[in-house]
Design a protein around this motif. Structure first.
Motif, PDB file in Angstrom:
ATOM      1  N   LEU A   9      49.227  48.724  11.559  1.00  0.00           N
ATOM      2  CA  LEU A   9      47.874  49.403  11.863  1.00  0.00           C
ATOM      3  C   LEU A   9      47.834  49.484  13.466  1.00  0.00           C
ATOM      4  O   LEU A   9      47.070  50.636  13.527  1.00  0.00           O
ATOM      5  CB  LEU A   9      46.960  48.070  11.426  1.00  0.00           C
ATOM      6  N   MET A  10      48.351  48.749  14.296  1.00  0.00           N
ATOM      7  CA  MET A  10      47.938  49.194  15.635  1.00  0.00           C
ATOM      8  C   MET A  10      48.855  50.400  15.998  1.00  0.00           C
ATOM      9  O   MET A  10      48.366  51.155  17.069  1.00  0.00           O
ATOM     10  CB  MET A  10      48.593  47.839  16.387  1.00  0.00           C
ATOM     11  N   ALA A  11      49.868  50.690  15.322  1.00  0.00           N
ATOM     12  CA  ALA A  11      50.761  51.840  15.787  1.00  0.00           C
ATOM     13  C   ALA A  11      50.185  52.965  14.879  1.00  0.00           C
ATOM     14  O   ALA A  11      50.413  54.401  15.003  1.00  0.00           O
ATOM     15  CB  ALA A  11      52.315  51.365  15.230  1.00  0.00           C
ATOM     16  N   ARG A  12      49.321  52.902  13.894  1.00  0.00           N
ATOM     17  CA  ARG A  12      48.540  53.768  13.089  1.00  0.00           C
ATOM     18  C   ARG A  12      49.633  54.592  12.376  1.00  0.00           C
ATOM     19  O   ARG A  12      49.599  55.607  12.187  1.00  0.00           O
ATOM     20  CB  ARG A  12      47.795  54.924  13.907  1.00  0.00           C
ATOM     21  N   ARG A 135      41.414  30.588   7.079  1.00  0.00           N
ATOM     22  CA  ARG A 135      41.262  31.942   7.775  1.00  0.00           C
ATOM     23  C   ARG A 135      41.963  32.219   9.038  1.00  0.00           C
ATOM     24  O   ARG A 135      41.606  31.392   9.737  1.00  0.00           O
ATOM     25  CB  ARG A 135      39.934  32.547   7.351  1.00  0.00           C
ATOM     26  N   SER A 136      42.707  33.379   8.898  1.00  0.00           N
ATOM     27  CA  SER A 136      43.103  33.847  10.329  1.00  0.00           C
ATOM     28  C   SER A 136      42.877  35.015  10.525  1.00  0.00           C
ATOM     29  O   SER A 136      42.471  35.919   9.773  1.00  0.00           O
ATOM     30  CB  SER A 136      44.684  33.598  10.346  1.00  0.00           C
ATOM     31  N   TRP A 137      42.627  35.556  11.871  1.00  0.00           N
ATOM     32  CA  TRP A 137      42.154  36.940  11.986  1.00  0.00           C
ATOM     33  C   TRP A 137      43.231  37.392  13.271  1.00  0.00           C
ATOM     34  O   TRP A 137      43.430  36.686  14.038  1.00  0.00           O
ATOM     35  CB  TRP A 137      40.668  36.942  12.694  1.00  0.00           C
ATOM     36  N   PHE A 138      43.257  38.551  13.129  1.00  0.00           N
ATOM     37  CA  PHE A 138      43.747  39.580  14.329  1.00  0.00           C
ATOM     38  C   PHE A 138      42.730  40.407  14.985  1.00  0.00           C
ATOM     39  O   PHE A 138      42.274  41.000  14.233  1.00  0.00           O
ATOM     40  CB  PHE A 138      45.034  40.441  13.952  1.00  0.00           C
ATOM     41  N   ILE A 139      42.529  40.067  16.260  1.00  0.00           N
ATOM     42  CA  ILE A 139      41.388  40.642  16.959  1.00  0.00           C
ATOM     43  C   ILE A 139      42.054  41.607  18.087  1.00  0.00           C
ATOM     44  O   ILE A 139      42.730  41.286  18.961  1.00  0.00           O
ATOM     45  CB  ILE A 139      40.455  39.450  17.466  1.00  0.00           C
ATOM     46  N   PRO A 140      41.907  42.887  17.966  1.00  0.00           N
ATOM     47  CA  PRO A 140      42.555  43.575  18.997  1.00  0.00           C
ATOM     48  C   PRO A 140      41.724  43.865  20.138  1.00  0.00           C
ATOM     49  O   PRO A 140      41.291  44.710  20.651  1.00  0.00           O
ATOM     50  CB  PRO A 140      42.604  45.081  18.292  1.00  0.00           C
ATOM     51  N   GLU A 141      41.429  42.531  20.923  1.00  0.00           N
ATOM     52  CA  GLU A 141      40.676  42.510  22.100  1.00  0.00           C
ATOM     53  C   GLU A 141      41.276  41.263  22.906  1.00  0.00           C
ATOM     54  O   GLU A 141      41.693  40.332  22.359  1.00  0.00           O
ATOM     55  CB  GLU A 141      39.361  42.134  21.590  1.00  0.00           C
ATOM     56  N   ALA A 142      41.764  41.570  24.257  1.00  0.00           N
ATOM     57  CA  ALA A 142      42.205  40.640  25.148  1.00  0.00           C
ATOM     58  C   ALA A 142      41.126  39.687  25.702  1.00  0.00           C
ATOM     59  O   ALA A 142      41.090  39.848  27.088  1.00  0.00           O
ATOM     60  CB  ALA A 142      43.331  41.358  26.126  1.00  0.00           C
ATOM     61  N   PHE A 143      40.897  38.966  25.149  1.00  0.00           N
ATOM     62  CA  PHE A 143      39.387  38.154  25.537  1.00  0.00           C
ATOM     63  C   PHE A 143      39.945  36.734  26.047  1.00  0.00           C
ATOM     64  O   PHE A 143      41.327  36.544  25.703  1.00  0.00           O
ATOM     65  CB  PHE A 143      38.628  37.669  24.727  1.00  0.00           C
ATOM     66  N   GLU A 144      39.456  36.239  26.951  1.00  0.00           N
ATOM     67  CA  GLU A 144      40.087  34.945  27.639  1.00  0.00           C
ATOM     68  C   GLU A 144      39.426  33.662  27.176  1.00  0.00           C
ATOM     69  O   GLU A 144      38.079  33.870  26.926  1.00  0.00           O
ATOM     70  CB  GLU A 144      40.045  35.065  29.302  1.00  0.00           C
ATOM     71  N   LEU A 145      40.358  32.683  27.165  1.00  0.00           N
ATOM     72  CA  LEU A 145      39.771  31.177  27.031  1.00  0.00           C
ATOM     73  C   LEU A 145      40.340  30.178  27.760  1.00  0.00           C
ATOM     74  O   LEU A 145      41.371  30.811  28.740  1.00  0.00           O
ATOM     75  CB  LEU A 145      40.244  30.998  25.379  1.00  0.00           C
ATOM     76  N   GLU A 177      51.034  40.563  21.403  1.00  0.00           N
ATOM     77  CA  GLU A 177      50.607  41.773  21.917  1.00  0.00           C
ATOM     78  C   GLU A 177      49.314  42.619  21.133  1.00  0.00           C
ATOM     79  O   GLU A 177      49.435  42.606  19.963  1.00  0.00           O
ATOM     80  CB  GLU A 177      52.142  42.584  21.627  1.00  0.00           C
ATOM     81  N   GLY A 178      48.833  43.189  21.974  1.00  0.00           N
ATOM     82  CA  GLY A 178      47.440  44.039  21.346  1.00  0.00           C
ATOM     83  C   GLY A 178      46.441  43.117  21.258  1.00  0.00           C
ATOM     84  O   GLY A 178      45.298  43.916  20.601  1.00  0.00           O
ATOM     85  N   GLY A 179      46.419  42.070  21.469  1.00  0.00           N
ATOM     86  CA  GLY A 179      45.158  41.219  21.183  1.00  0.00           C
ATOM     87  C   GLY A 179      45.391  39.760  21.004  1.00  0.00           C
ATOM     88  O   GLY A 179      46.147  39.065  21.730  1.00  0.00           O
ATOM     89  N   ARG A 180      44.566  39.038  20.096  1.00  0.00           N
ATOM     90  CA  ARG A 180      44.557  37.678  19.932  1.00  0.00           C
ATOM     91  C   ARG A 180      44.493  37.005  18.560  1.00  0.00           C
ATOM     92  O   ARG A 180      44.053  38.188  17.583  1.00  0.00           O
ATOM     93  CB  ARG A 180      43.334  36.918  20.511  1.00  0.00           C
ATOM     94  N   SER A 230      36.970  49.779  10.858  1.00  0.00           N
ATOM     95  CA  SER A 230      35.706  50.565  11.451  1.00  0.00           C
ATOM     96  C   SER A 230      35.478  49.595  12.618  1.00  0.00           C
ATOM     97  O   SER A 230      34.617  49.813  13.244  1.00  0.00           O
ATOM     98  CB  SER A 230      34.675  50.232  10.384  1.00  0.00           C
ATOM     99  N   CYS A 231      36.389  48.410  12.968  1.00  0.00           N
ATOM    100  CA  CYS A 231      35.934  47.828  14.194  1.00  0.00           C
ATOM    101  C   CYS A 231      36.126  48.637  15.464  1.00  0.00           C
ATOM    102  O   CYS A 231      36.766  49.712  15.469  1.00  0.00           O
ATOM    103  CB  CYS A 231      36.918  46.528  14.207  1.00  0.00           C
ATOM    104  N   SER A 232      35.493  48.357  16.495  1.00  0.00           N
ATOM    105  CA  SER A 232      35.362  49.149  17.669  1.00  0.00           C
ATOM    106  C   SER A 232      36.424  48.781  18.652  1.00  0.00           C
ATOM    107  O   SER A 232      36.970  47.553  18.717  1.00  0.00           O
ATOM    108  CB  SER A 232      33.965  49.054  18.388  1.00  0.00           C
ATOM    109  N   ARG A 233      37.214  49.747  19.271  1.00  0.00           N
ATOM    110  CA  ARG A 233      38.154  49.657  20.003  1.00  0.00           C
ATOM    111  C   ARG A 233      37.696  49.233  21.641  1.00  0.00           C
ATOM    112  O   ARG A 233      38.339  48.782  22.484  1.00  0.00           O
ATOM    113  CB  ARG A 233      39.147  50.737  20.088  1.00  0.00           C
ATOM    114  N   LYS A 234      36.506  49.275  21.661  1.00  0.00           N
ATOM    115  CA  LYS A 234      35.587  48.939  22.787  1.00  0.00           C
ATOM    116  C   LYS A 234      34.502  48.012  22.757  1.00  0.00           C
ATOM    117  O   LYS A 234      33.169  48.606  22.827  1.00  0.00           O
ATOM    118  CB  LYS A 234      35.201  50.406  23.630  1.00  0.00           C
ATOM    119  N   PRO A 235      34.814  46.875  22.284  1.00  0.00           N
ATOM    120  CA  PRO A 235      33.654  45.902  21.882  1.00  0.00           C
ATOM    121  C   PRO A 235      32.800  45.652  23.013  1.00  0.00           C
ATOM    122  O   PRO A 235      33.217  45.564  24.294  1.00  0.00           O
ATOM    123  CB  PRO A 235      34.205  44.852  21.384  1.00  0.00           C
TER     124      PRO A 235
END
Length: 463
Positions: A9-12, A135-145, A177-180, A230-235
């Motif tokens: 999905l990330m490589a489309r 439940r698990s999620w792949f989130i294409p956003e490099a947020f910090e914790l 790679e690509g998110g969290r 439909s998720c935004s790549r620029k949240p």
């Protein structure tokens, strides 16, 4: 959730063959049903495209009616009868579903159907029953914790995990790679609404609107994988309530735990029709609006923030204790006199309604009570009042450095007020970033009580 699916999905490059597909018309007494083979392929822009080859016998008249004889309903842009639900089976025998699909038909030797899918889910069964729901999620956003657990690999050692477990919940977030990838396991209760609450809380903690590309749920023997392109790549982003440095991970886990355990905790005003409301969902809805507004417009975001604070006070904190009892009694005593006035009936009714509304609790009354309880201070109330009035009455922000600085000071003091209200509602106790103070220091919530004048003067203390 598989790394292969996320990578595709990330490589489309997602590509799925579907030997059996069925599209069924919605909300129709005699629904049209298309069946046949098809496939789903990801486009260069990341969208999912369904192509299906329907096996049906339709004469030219019926085909023309489908193309040009679309039923129109006054006031309805897209009637449900123009949408279809998809059910398909892949080569492994797993079921894929998508609802409310808009289709386009091409007629030739067979009927070819095209559709763009915003989301789709896969249903599968396992022979092994899961001990706990997760439940698990792949989130294409490099947020910090506050990453605090290390991972050893061939490349070395990296601190890239954030994990917690107690008797009721376990959660993990790790860098990939690509998110969290984030996950929640629920041990003693239902997965929902806790899974959604965890995602809300994680978003507020990280200061990001988190939009998962893939989610994977396990309950008993059922496995459900959901893809949402439909998720935004620029949240949108917003300054979070806590620090994200490694030494603050205990506070971060405490905040998430409060969100999961106390989301339905009762506070004055947090009751609707005899039911305790979902406080975390209310807080997140307002937080989401603030984050979206801040990403687009300085002046509009100020009004959104001040109104959000007022909304939280109305939905969660208002109580009869905030009423000015003396004023309310005076109004009650004056009501018979006003009712006997020989004036226009509409004018009299308007006066009575205005007086009744004036006796209701006001946001500033509620904030004053919270101030007396030590949750906030007078500067918060002053900043909110100024921000609310300027935004509501259309005051323009002056393009001058000094005025801009005053505006930003008020804005972040009000953002600090918003988070303090969230802390009170959710029962959080711990460190936070105090955005009402200069240089945004780390402070304790609730603040320690101020020493009395006697203690400050050394009276009553041992030498």
């Amino acid at each position: 959730m598989t790394n292969e699916l996320v990578a595709q999905l990330m490589a489309r490059k997602f590509d799925l063959s579907l030997p059996r597909c069925e599209l069924r018309q919605r909300e129709s007494t005699v629904p049209r049903v298309y069946s046949g083979p098809g496939f789903i392929r990801q486009g260069a822009d990341g969208t999912l495209i369904l192509r299906m080859f329907a096996q049906e016998d339709a004469d030219q008249g019926e085909q023309l009616m489908r193309l040009f004889g679309v039923e129109q309903t006054p006031g309805v842009l897209i009637p449900d009868t123009s949408l279809f639900d998809l059910s398909a089976t892949d080569q492994s025998g797993d079921t894929w579903r998508a609802n409310r699909v808009s289709i386009e038909e091409t007629f030739g030797i067979s009927t070819e159907i095209h559709a763009t899918l915003a989301e789709i889910e896969k249903l599968a069964e396992s022979n092994v029953r899961a001990k706990s729901a997760s439940r698990s999620w792949f989130i294409p956003e490099a947020f910090e914790l506050p990453w605090h657990i290390q991972t050893k690999s061939e490349k070395g050692i990296s601190t890239d995990r954030f994990e917690f477990e107690d008797d009721a919940f376990a959660w993990k977030v790790r860098k990939v790679e690509g998110g969290r990838i984030a996950s929640l396991t629920v041990k003693q209760t239902l997965l929902d609404p806790h899974a959604q609450h965890f995602l809300y809380a994680l978003g507020m903690l990280s200061g990001r609107i988190l939009e998962p590309l893939v989610s994977h749920q396990i309950e008993d023997c059922r496995h459900t994988t959901r893809i949402d392109v439909s998720c935004s790549r620029k949240p949108a982003r917003l300054n979070g309530p806590l620090e994200t440095t490694i030494n603050r991970h205990h506070d971060a886990h405490r905040f998430l735990s409060c969100c999961l355990r106390n989301s339905h905790q009762s506070h004055p005003g947090a009751v609707a029709n005899g039911q305790v409301v979902d406080q975390l969902s209310i807080l997140y809805r307002f937080w989401y609006r603030i984050a979206k507004a801040q990403a687009n417009d300085i002046e509009n975001s100020s009004l959104v923030l001040s109104v959000a604070i007022e909304g939280i006070l109305n939905e969660i904190f208002h109580s009869e204790h905030d009423t000015d009892v003396v004023f309310a009694e005076a109004l009650h005593a004056a009501k018979p006199t006003i009712e006997q006035l020989e004036i226009n009936e509409r004018v009299r009714d308007s006066i009575l309604r205005s007086l009744e509304n004036s006796a209701l609790p006001k946001p500033k009354d509620t904030m004053q009570r919270l101030k007396e309880q030590g949750a906030l201070h007078q500067d918060h109330i002053v900043a909110w009042n100024a921000l609310r009035n300027k935004g509501a009455h259309g005051a323009l922000l002056e393009d001058a450095t000094a005025e801009l600085q005053k505006h930003f000071n008020r804005y972040f003091r009000c953002l600090d007020l918003f988070y303090r209200l969230a802390f009170v509602a959710l029962g959080y106790r711990g460190h936070f970033v105090d955005r009402s103070a200069s240089k945004w220091p780390t402070s304790q919530f609730p603040p320690p009580p101020k020493p009395s004048k006697a203690a400050a003067n050394g009276i009553g203390t041992s030498k």
